[in-house]
Design a protein around this motif. Sequence first.
Motif, PDB file in Angstrom:
ATOM      1  N   VAL A 126     -52.058 -32.912  17.075  1.00 21.63           N
ATOM      2  CA  VAL A 126     -52.740 -31.927  16.352  1.00 21.63           C
ATOM      3  C   VAL A 126     -51.719 -31.099  15.486  1.00 21.63           C
ATOM      4  CG1 VAL A 126     -53.553 -29.792  17.015  1.00 21.63           C
ATOM      5  CG2 VAL A 126     -53.990 -31.758  18.590  1.00 21.63           C
ATOM      6  N   LEU A 127     -52.381 -30.508  14.160  1.00 22.20           N
ATOM      7  CA  LEU A 127     -51.778 -29.432  13.515  1.00 22.20           C
ATOM      8  C   LEU A 127     -52.231 -28.346  13.465  1.00 22.20           C
ATOM      9  CD1 LEU A 127     -49.774 -29.256  11.071  1.00 22.20           C
ATOM     10  CD2 LEU A 127     -51.532 -29.777   9.345  1.00 22.20           C
ATOM     11  N   GLU A 128     -51.551 -27.358  13.838  1.00 26.80           N
ATOM     12  CA  GLU A 128     -52.060 -25.970  13.782  1.00 26.80           C
ATOM     13  C   GLU A 128     -51.464 -25.189  12.569  1.00 26.80           C
ATOM     14  OE1 GLU A 128     -52.249 -22.030  16.576  1.00 26.80           O
ATOM     15  OE2 GLU A 128     -50.384 -23.318  16.578  1.00 26.80           O
ATOM     16  N   VAL A 129     -52.404 -24.457  11.799  1.00 29.05           N
ATOM     17  CA  VAL A 129     -51.778 -23.813  10.507  1.00 29.05           C
ATOM     18  C   VAL A 129     -52.085 -22.426  10.910  1.00 29.05           C
ATOM     19  CG1 VAL A 129     -52.248 -23.049   8.083  1.00 29.05           C
ATOM     20  CG2 VAL A 129     -52.422 -25.410   9.003  1.00 29.05           C
ATOM     21  N   GLY A 130     -50.717 -21.690  11.021  1.00 31.14           N
ATOM     22  CA  GLY A 130     -50.704 -20.052  11.584  1.00 31.14           C
ATOM     23  C   GLY A 130     -50.187 -20.077  12.983  1.00 31.14           C
ATOM     24  N   THR A 131     -48.878 -20.302  13.178  1.00 31.57           N
ATOM     25  CA  THR A 131     -48.537 -20.243  14.798  1.00 31.57           C
ATOM     26  C   THR A 131     -48.665 -18.976  15.568  1.00 31.57           C
ATOM     27  OG1 THR A 131     -46.855 -21.609  13.983  1.00 31.57           O
ATOM     28  CG2 THR A 131     -46.305 -20.800  16.092  1.00 31.57           C
TER      29      THR A 131
ATOM     30  N   VAL B 241     -48.479 -31.235  19.436  1.00 29.09           N
ATOM     31  CA  VAL B 241     -48.694 -30.054  18.466  1.00 29.09           C
ATOM     32  C   VAL B 241     -47.847 -29.441  17.242  1.00 29.09           C
ATOM     33  CG1 VAL B 241     -49.774 -27.820  18.457  1.00 29.09           C
ATOM     34  CG2 VAL B 241     -50.378 -29.119  20.388  1.00 29.09           C
ATOM     35  N   TYR B 242     -48.114 -29.874  16.300  1.00 31.30           N
ATOM     36  CA  TYR B 242     -47.159 -29.477  15.211  1.00 31.30           C
ATOM     37  C   TYR B 242     -47.720 -28.259  14.721  1.00 31.30           C
ATOM     38  CZ  TYR B 242     -45.539 -34.462  15.659  1.00 31.30           C
ATOM     39  OH  TYR B 242     -45.194 -35.622  15.524  1.00 31.30           O
ATOM     40  N   THR B 243     -46.975 -27.194  14.716  1.00 24.84           N
ATOM     41  CA  THR B 243     -47.680 -26.023  14.247  1.00 24.84           C
ATOM     42  C   THR B 243     -46.475 -25.288  13.159  1.00 24.84           C
ATOM     43  OG1 THR B 243     -48.270 -23.683  14.837  1.00 24.84           O
ATOM     44  CG2 THR B 243     -46.541 -24.621  16.097  1.00 24.84           C
ATOM     45  N   ILE B 244     -47.255 -24.563  11.937  1.00 25.88           N
ATOM     46  CA  ILE B 244     -46.646 -24.099  10.963  1.00 25.88           C
ATOM     47  C   ILE B 244     -46.983 -22.597  10.849  1.00 25.88           C
ATOM     48  CG2 ILE B 244     -46.393 -24.198   8.335  1.00 25.88           C
ATOM     49  CD1 ILE B 244     -47.943 -27.054   8.344  1.00 25.88           C
ATOM     50  N   GLU B 245     -45.788 -21.864  10.575  1.00 26.22           N
ATOM     51  CA  GLU B 245     -45.969 -20.499  10.489  1.00 26.22           C
ATOM     52  C   GLU B 245     -45.266 -20.019   9.154  1.00 26.22           C
ATOM     53  OE1 GLU B 245     -46.611 -16.880  10.131  1.00 26.22           O
ATOM     54  OE2 GLU B 245     -47.571 -17.958  11.871  1.00 26.22           O
ATOM     55  N   TYR B 246     -45.967 -19.024   8.427  1.00 27.10           N
ATOM     56  CA  TYR B 246     -45.486 -18.543   7.047  1.00 27.10           C
ATOM     57  C   TYR B 246     -44.212 -17.812   7.236  1.00 27.10           C
ATOM     58  CZ  TYR B 246     -45.716 -16.724   2.240  1.00 27.10           C
ATOM     59  OH  TYR B 246     -45.270 -16.098   1.146  1.00 27.10           O
ATOM     60  N   TYR B 247     -44.315 -17.168   8.267  1.00 29.44           N
ATOM     61  CA  TYR B 247     -43.357 -15.968   8.524  1.00 29.44           C
ATOM     62  C   TYR B 247     -42.051 -16.527   9.465  1.00 29.44           C
ATOM     63  CZ  TYR B 247     -46.710 -12.847   6.379  1.00 29.44           C
ATOM     64  OH  TYR B 247     -47.688 -12.289   5.600  1.00 29.44           O
TER      65      TYR B 247
ATOM     66  N   HIS C 191     -44.059 -28.425  18.448  1.00 32.35           N
ATOM     67  CA  HIS C 191     -43.118 -28.231  17.290  1.00 32.35           C
ATOM     68  C   HIS C 191     -43.514 -27.263  16.291  1.00 32.35           C
ATOM     69  CE1 HIS C 191     -41.450 -31.763  19.514  1.00 32.35           C
ATOM     70  NE2 HIS C 191     -42.668 -32.371  19.151  1.00 32.35           N
ATOM     71  N   VAL C 192     -42.651 -26.323  16.106  1.00 36.63           N
ATOM     72  CA  VAL C 192     -42.824 -25.069  15.190  1.00 36.63           C
ATOM     73  C   VAL C 192     -41.961 -25.366  13.786  1.00 36.63           C
ATOM     74  CG1 VAL C 192     -42.694 -22.544  14.706  1.00 36.63           C
ATOM     75  CG2 VAL C 192     -42.894 -23.494  17.254  1.00 36.63           C
ATOM     76  N   PHE C 193     -42.768 -25.193  12.938  1.00 38.76           N
ATOM     77  CA  PHE C 193     -42.191 -25.204  11.446  1.00 38.76           C
ATOM     78  C   PHE C 193     -42.440 -24.161  10.702  1.00 38.76           C
ATOM     79  CE2 PHE C 193     -43.171 -29.515  12.994  1.00 38.76           C
ATOM     80  CZ  PHE C 193     -42.099 -30.164  12.563  1.00 38.76           C
ATOM     81  N   ILE C 194     -41.769 -23.834   9.636  1.00 32.72           N
ATOM     82  CA  ILE C 194     -41.950 -22.564   8.760  1.00 32.72           C
ATOM     83  C   ILE C 194     -42.310 -23.163   7.599  1.00 32.72           C
ATOM     84  CG2 ILE C 194     -40.865 -20.719   7.687  1.00 32.72           C
ATOM     85  CD1 ILE C 194     -38.696 -20.704  10.095  1.00 32.72           C
ATOM     86  N   GLY C 195     -43.233 -22.629   6.854  1.00 33.99           N
ATOM     87  CA  GLY C 195     -43.545 -23.199   5.425  1.00 33.99           C
ATOM     88  C   GLY C 195     -45.100 -22.447   5.196  1.00 33.99           C
ATOM     89  N   ASP C 196     -45.716 -23.145   4.182  1.00 32.65           N
ATOM     90  CA  ASP C 196     -46.765 -23.151   3.407  1.00 32.65           C
ATOM     91  C   ASP C 196     -47.933 -23.875   4.404  1.00 32.65           C
ATOM     92  OD1 ASP C 196     -49.283 -22.954   1.958  1.00 32.65           O
ATOM     93  OD2 ASP C 196     -48.274 -23.263   0.133  1.00 32.65           O
ATOM     94  N   GLY C 197     -48.681 -23.239   5.248  1.00 28.32           N
ATOM     95  CA  GLY C 197     -49.497 -24.153   5.997  1.00 28.32           C
ATOM     96  C   GLY C 197     -50.620 -24.920   5.091  1.00 28.32           C
ATOM     97  N   SER C 198     -51.053 -24.472   3.921  1.00 30.08           N
ATOM     98  CA  SER C 198     -52.043 -25.290   3.021  1.00 30.08           C
ATOM     99  C   SER C 198     -51.418 -26.556   2.815  1.00 30.08           C
ATOM    100  CB  SER C 198     -52.260 -24.415   2.011  1.00 30.08           C
ATOM    101  OG  SER C 198     -51.197 -24.327   1.017  1.00 30.08           O
ATOM    102  N   LYS C 199     -50.381 -26.908   2.742  1.00 32.83           N
ATOM    103  CA  LYS C 199     -49.683 -27.892   2.399  1.00 32.83           C
ATOM    104  C   LYS C 199     -49.566 -28.922   3.635  1.00 32.83           C
ATOM    105  CE  LYS C 199     -47.160 -26.240  -1.654  1.00 32.83           C
ATOM    106  NZ  LYS C 199     -45.835 -25.685  -2.204  1.00 32.83           N
TER     107      LYS C 199
END
Length: 215
Positions: free
Chosen positions: A82-87, A106-112, A133-141
Amino acid sequence: MIDFASARRRLVNSLKDEGIIRSDRVERAMLTVPREEFLPSYLRLYAYEDTPLEIMYGQTISAPHMVAMMCELLDLKPGLRVLEVGTGTGYHAAVCAEAMERRGVVYTIEYYPGLALYAVQNLAKLGYLDVVHVFIGDGSKGLPRYAPFDRILVTAAAPKIPPKLFEQLSSDGIMVIPIEEGLTQVLYVVTKEDNMPHMKPVTYVSFVRMRYGEE
């Protein structure tokens, strides 16, 4: 002292009565994950009110009914990627993990970055970092390195389906995303048909807008 467990059960029962929670998986997940642990101390009093709550950086934690609804639409089950955009605070990712019985990822991306760190602290405290697993970045990518994804959950409104996210959705996958339409937002379930998006509208919603790295 607030009896959070009883408040959680009352909320879940209410969401079942409203027909929002339909599956045993989502019911169990919503009962298992303590929403109060994903909130700043000054907001814990409101943990089981069915309303979105404003957190840091002008972001929000979704209302419980929206978390449950999106999880039902995703049709979560063990073994999915699962990919979540906006942790956000990490709550929704934890509910997804529980709906998969913690068997999957669950891979999840947060902008801030500050919010991502807060989410990691919350998830670590409750033992979810082996699944989430939490990542920082541009979720649209998205996260092309870890694609394709069986499910993609987007918790911020976009003007259209981000092309890179759609590319990273598996051929039989499901994406749930709010799309801006004029002055409104509509929640869609998106699937692939001949590598083209098939969009099924669900309901009107109100999410924060998706942030992009180039802004």
